[in-house]
Design a protein around this motif. Structure first.
Motif, PDB file in Angstrom:
ATOM      1  N   PRO A  74     -11.746 -13.831   4.799  1.00 42.69           N
ATOM      2  CA  PRO A  74     -11.166 -12.545   5.202  1.00 42.69           C
ATOM      3  C   PRO A  74     -10.807 -11.710   3.985  1.00 42.69           C
ATOM      4  O   PRO A  74     -10.327 -12.243   2.984  1.00 42.69           O
ATOM      5  N   PRO A  75     -11.002 -10.392   4.046  1.00 40.11           N
ATOM      6  CA  PRO A  75     -10.586  -9.520   2.937  1.00 40.11           C
ATOM      7  C   PRO A  75      -9.079  -9.352   2.926  1.00 40.11           C
ATOM      8  O   PRO A  75      -8.402  -9.581   3.933  1.00 40.11           O
ATOM      9  N   HIS A  76      -8.550  -8.965   1.772  1.00 37.14           N
ATOM     10  CA  HIS A  76      -7.123  -8.664   1.706  1.00 37.14           C
ATOM     11  C   HIS A  76      -6.938  -7.151   1.617  1.00 37.14           C
ATOM     12  O   HIS A  76      -7.782  -6.446   1.092  1.00 37.14           O
ATOM     13  N   ARG A  77      -5.830  -6.686   2.140  1.00 35.64           N
ATOM     14  CA  ARG A  77      -5.517  -5.255   2.099  1.00 35.64           C
ATOM     15  C   ARG A  77      -4.466  -5.004   1.026  1.00 35.64           C
ATOM     16  O   ARG A  77      -3.491  -5.740   0.919  1.00 35.64           O
ATOM     17  N   ALA A  78      -4.687  -3.965   0.229  1.00 36.07           N
ATOM     18  CA  ALA A  78      -3.711  -3.590  -0.781  1.00 36.07           C
ATOM     19  C   ALA A  78      -2.445  -3.073  -0.100  1.00 36.07           C
ATOM     20  O   ALA A  78      -2.516  -2.322   0.875  1.00 36.07           O
ATOM     21  N   LEU A  79      -1.295  -3.478  -0.609  1.00 38.66           N
ATOM     22  CA  LEU A  79      -0.014  -3.107  -0.019  1.00 38.66           C
ATOM     23  C   LEU A  79       0.410  -1.715  -0.469  1.00 38.66           C
ATOM     24  O   LEU A  79       0.075  -1.273  -1.570  1.00 38.66           O
ATOM     25  N   GLN A  80       1.182  -1.038   0.373  1.00 38.26           N
ATOM     26  CA  GLN A  80       1.710   0.278   0.027  1.00 38.26           C
ATOM     27  C   GLN A  80       3.006   0.181  -0.769  1.00 38.26           C
ATOM     28  O   GLN A  80       3.406   1.137  -1.428  1.00 38.26           O
ATOM     29  N   THR A  81       3.674  -0.962  -0.705  1.00 39.53           N
ATOM     30  CA  THR A  81       4.871  -1.212  -1.501  1.00 39.53           C
ATOM     31  C   THR A  81       4.714  -2.557  -2.197  1.00 39.53           C
ATOM     32  O   THR A  81       4.441  -3.573  -1.546  1.00 39.53           O
ATOM     33  N   LEU A  82       4.853  -2.568  -3.508  1.00 43.20           N
ATOM     34  CA  LEU A  82       4.742  -3.786  -4.296  1.00 43.20           C
ATOM     35  C   LEU A  82       6.122  -4.188  -4.783  1.00 43.20           C
ATOM     36  O   LEU A  82       6.839  -3.377  -5.385  1.00 43.20           O
ATOM     37  N   LEU A 119      -0.176  -9.155 -11.645  1.00 44.24           N
ATOM     38  CA  LEU A 119      -0.830  -7.990 -12.232  1.00 44.24           C
ATOM     39  C   LEU A 119      -2.018  -7.532 -11.402  1.00 44.24           C
ATOM     40  O   LEU A 119      -2.361  -6.350 -11.399  1.00 44.24           O
ATOM     41  N   ARG A 120      -2.659  -8.450 -10.687  1.00 44.77           N
ATOM     42  CA  ARG A 120      -3.816  -8.067  -9.870  1.00 44.77           C
ATOM     43  C   ARG A 120      -3.422  -7.038  -8.818  1.00 44.77           C
ATOM     44  O   ARG A 120      -4.223  -6.169  -8.457  1.00 44.77           O
ATOM     45  N   PHE A 121      -2.186  -7.121  -8.319  1.00 40.84           N
ATOM     46  CA  PHE A 121      -1.755  -6.159  -7.302  1.00 40.84           C
ATOM     47  C   PHE A 121      -1.585  -4.773  -7.901  1.00 40.84           C
ATOM     48  O   PHE A 121      -1.892  -3.761  -7.262  1.00 40.84           O
ATOM     49  N   LEU A 122      -1.116  -4.705  -9.153  1.00 36.82           N
ATOM     50  CA  LEU A 122      -1.036  -3.418  -9.831  1.00 36.82           C
ATOM     51  C   LEU A 122      -2.431  -2.881 -10.130  1.00 36.82           C
ATOM     52  O   LEU A 122      -2.663  -1.677 -10.100  1.00 36.82           O
ATOM     53  N   PRO A 147      -2.748   5.529  -6.711  1.00 40.07           N
ATOM     54  CA  PRO A 147      -1.648   6.453  -7.012  1.00 40.07           C
ATOM     55  C   PRO A 147      -0.783   6.687  -5.770  1.00 40.07           C
ATOM     56  O   PRO A 147      -1.291   6.861  -4.665  1.00 40.07           O
ATOM     57  N   GLY A 148       0.535   6.674  -5.981  1.00 43.21           N
ATOM     58  CA  GLY A 148       1.473   6.843  -4.875  1.00 43.21           C
ATOM     59  C   GLY A 148       2.016   5.543  -4.326  1.00 43.21           C
ATOM     60  O   GLY A 148       2.994   5.561  -3.562  1.00 43.21           O
ATOM     61  N   THR A 149       1.405   4.410  -4.690  1.00 45.86           N
ATOM     62  CA  THR A 149       1.931   3.112  -4.256  1.00 45.86           C
ATOM     63  C   THR A 149       3.339   2.924  -4.819  1.00 45.86           C
ATOM     64  O   THR A 149       3.587   3.162  -5.990  1.00 45.86           O
ATOM     65  N   THR A 150       4.248   2.461  -3.986  1.00 48.14           N
ATOM     66  CA  THR A 150       5.636   2.235  -4.406  1.00 48.14           C
ATOM     67  C   THR A 150       5.740   0.895  -5.147  1.00 48.14           C
ATOM     68  O   THR A 150       5.142  -0.109  -4.737  1.00 48.14           O
ATOM     69  N   VAL A 151       6.492   0.906  -6.258  1.00 49.91           N
ATOM     70  CA  VAL A 151       6.707  -0.303  -7.055  1.00 49.91           C
ATOM     71  C   VAL A 151       8.212  -0.542  -7.173  1.00 49.91           C
ATOM     72  O   VAL A 151       8.963   0.358  -7.560  1.00 49.91           O
ATOM     73  N   ILE A 152       8.632  -1.767  -6.827  1.00 50.59           N
ATOM     74  CA  ILE A 152      10.025  -2.188  -6.962  1.00 50.59           C
ATOM     75  C   ILE A 152      10.037  -3.431  -7.836  1.00 50.59           C
ATOM     76  O   ILE A 152       9.294  -4.384  -7.577  1.00 50.59           O
ATOM     77  N   PHE A 153      10.847  -3.424  -8.874  1.00 51.16           N
ATOM     78  CA  PHE A 153      10.955  -4.590  -9.754  1.00 51.16           C
ATOM     79  C   PHE A 153      12.078  -5.499  -9.270  1.00 51.16           C
ATOM     80  O   PHE A 153      13.139  -5.025  -8.827  1.00 51.16           O
ATOM     81  N   GLU A 201      13.273   2.604  -8.436  1.00 52.36           N
ATOM     82  CA  GLU A 201      12.075   2.637  -7.597  1.00 52.36           C
ATOM     83  C   GLU A 201      11.078   3.592  -8.231  1.00 52.36           C
ATOM     84  O   GLU A 201      11.452   4.668  -8.701  1.00 52.36           O
ATOM     85  N   TRP A 202       9.805   3.205  -8.214  1.00 49.26           N
ATOM     86  CA  TRP A 202       8.768   3.983  -8.888  1.00 49.26           C
ATOM     87  C   TRP A 202       7.536   4.088  -8.000  1.00 49.26           C
ATOM     88  O   TRP A 202       7.381   3.338  -7.034  1.00 49.26           O
ATOM     89  N   THR A 203       6.654   5.008  -8.352  1.00 47.48           N
ATOM     90  CA  THR A 203       5.332   5.091  -7.733  1.00 47.48           C
ATOM     91  C   THR A 203       4.277   5.049  -8.833  1.00 47.48           C
ATOM     92  O   THR A 203       4.524   5.463  -9.978  1.00 47.48           O
ATOM     93  N   VAL A 204       3.105   4.554  -8.492  1.00 48.46           N
ATOM     94  CA  VAL A 204       2.000   4.467  -9.447  1.00 48.46           C
ATOM     95  C   VAL A 204       1.451   5.867  -9.703  1.00 48.46           C
ATOM     96  O   VAL A 204       1.169   6.624  -8.772  1.00 48.46           O
ATOM     97  N   SER A 205       1.303   6.214 -10.973  1.00 52.02           N
ATOM     98  CA  SER A 205       0.820   7.532 -11.376  1.00 52.02           C
ATOM     99  C   SER A 205      -0.699   7.595 -11.321  1.00 52.02           C
ATOM    100  O   SER A 205      -1.396   6.582 -11.490  1.00 52.02           O
ATOM    101  N   ASP A 206      -1.218   8.807 -11.134  1.00 48.01           N
ATOM    102  CA  ASP A 206      -2.671   8.994 -11.174  1.00 48.01           C
ATOM    103  C   ASP A 206      -3.213   8.939 -12.598  1.00 48.01           C
ATOM    104  O   ASP A 206      -4.422   9.065 -12.813  1.00 48.01           O
ATOM    105  N   ARG A 207      -2.346   8.750 -13.573  1.00 44.48           N
ATOM    106  CA  ARG A 207      -2.776   8.580 -14.972  1.00 44.48           C
ATOM    107  C   ARG A 207      -2.964   7.115 -15.326  1.00 44.48           C
ATOM    108  O   ARG A 207      -3.236   6.786 -16.475  1.00 44.48           O
TER     109      ARG A 207
END
Length: 283
Positions: A165-173, A265-268, A273-279, A197-203
């Protein structure tokens, strides 16, 4: 007779990647390799390759190729539509291509990167023990271009699982992070990370995942340039963290507040862009 494929269309970015060339930081060379190594390993297993065989890492899909030889392929990563001579095929399982058949790989439904393995592996010259493209240092094969021809190695009989089965990328990491070595540059570094709380940049790119959001308050100034490892979370003067990925520089002059474990790191690497990141500080 050599086994070959021809790239008709690359899509946004297509790179040759294997598991990288770790251990060369003393030469100023980053580890490189597939950002989502588990997906590349899986694709290789599905076609009978060694997990370390070179395949293709595709940013947002879009690749079209023509087989010059009979070969087995597998596409892994997020769910992705495939077509062979225009007919729908399934990702995450072996697909046989006959000579002159065309494979089209669509845009993944979630995430950023899909991985294409071909029976025998992509046979390009090794540099420092790897066939990976390193976008920072320029080591390894150049990014693929339309009409490139790739040589394939000798295939082996496929074994093991024939569909997964494929895995789906999460909207919040939620990303575990170990503090240091420069967390003393930050006032209560653990609390700042835990409450931010952060979001992934398009850069963002293969060098690093740039994050936008809570400003991390740090001391002014810079430290002398020092060694950097994959997963290091560097904080420039604007307080917006950067998580170093596989093509990162091996030295840097901004303080590292903590280090992300390699298993996360694979999830990052799959985060759009826009994915929420919580440490979550650990240890």
């Amino acid at each position: 007779m050599r086994r070959r494929i021809r790239i008709i269309k690359t899509g946004p970015q297509a790179l040759v990647q294997d598991l990288g060339r770790p251990g060369n930081a003393h030469l100023g060379v980053p580890p490189s390799g597939a950002l989502d190594q588990e997906s590349l390993k899986l694709a290789n297993r599905l076609v009978g390759n060694a997990e370390s065989a070179a395949g293709l890492e595709l940013l947002l899909g879009g690749l079209v190729l023509e087989a010059d030889t009979s070969c087995t392929i597998a596409v892994t990563g997020p769910p992705t539509e495939l077509r062979v001579d225009g007919r729908l095929a399934d990702s995450h399982q072996p697909v046989h291509l006959k000579p002159r058949q065309t494979l089209e790989i669509g845009t993944p439904q979630t995430g950023l990167r899909t991985y294409l393995a071909l029976s025998g592996g992509v046979d390009v010259p090794q540099e420092l023990g790897s066939r990976s493209t390193d976008l920072l240092s320029g080591i390894g094969p150049e990014p693929l271009r339309d009409n490139d021809v790739l040589q394939l190695g000798t295939p082996k009989p496929a074994r093991g699982a024939d569909v997964v089965p494929p895995h789906r990328a999460l909207q919040t990491l939620v990303i575990p992070i170990r503090l240091g070595p420069r967390d003393d540059w930050f006032e209560d570094a653990e609390t700042q990370l835990r409450q931010g709380e952060w979001t992934v940049s398009d850069r963002s790119n293969r060098v690093g995942a740039r994050l936008n959001g809570t400003k991390l308050n740090r001391r002014d100034g810079e430290i002398p340039s020092e060694g950097m490892i994959t997963g290091a979370v560097q904080v420039p003067p604007d307080g917006q963290p950067v998580v170093f990925l596989n093509d990162h520089p091996t030295t840097g002059g901004y303080p590292v507040i903590g280090v992300v474990d390699g298993d996360h790191l694979r999830f990052l690497g799959q985060a759009r862009p826009g994915t929420t990141v919580i440490f979550r500080p650990v240890g």
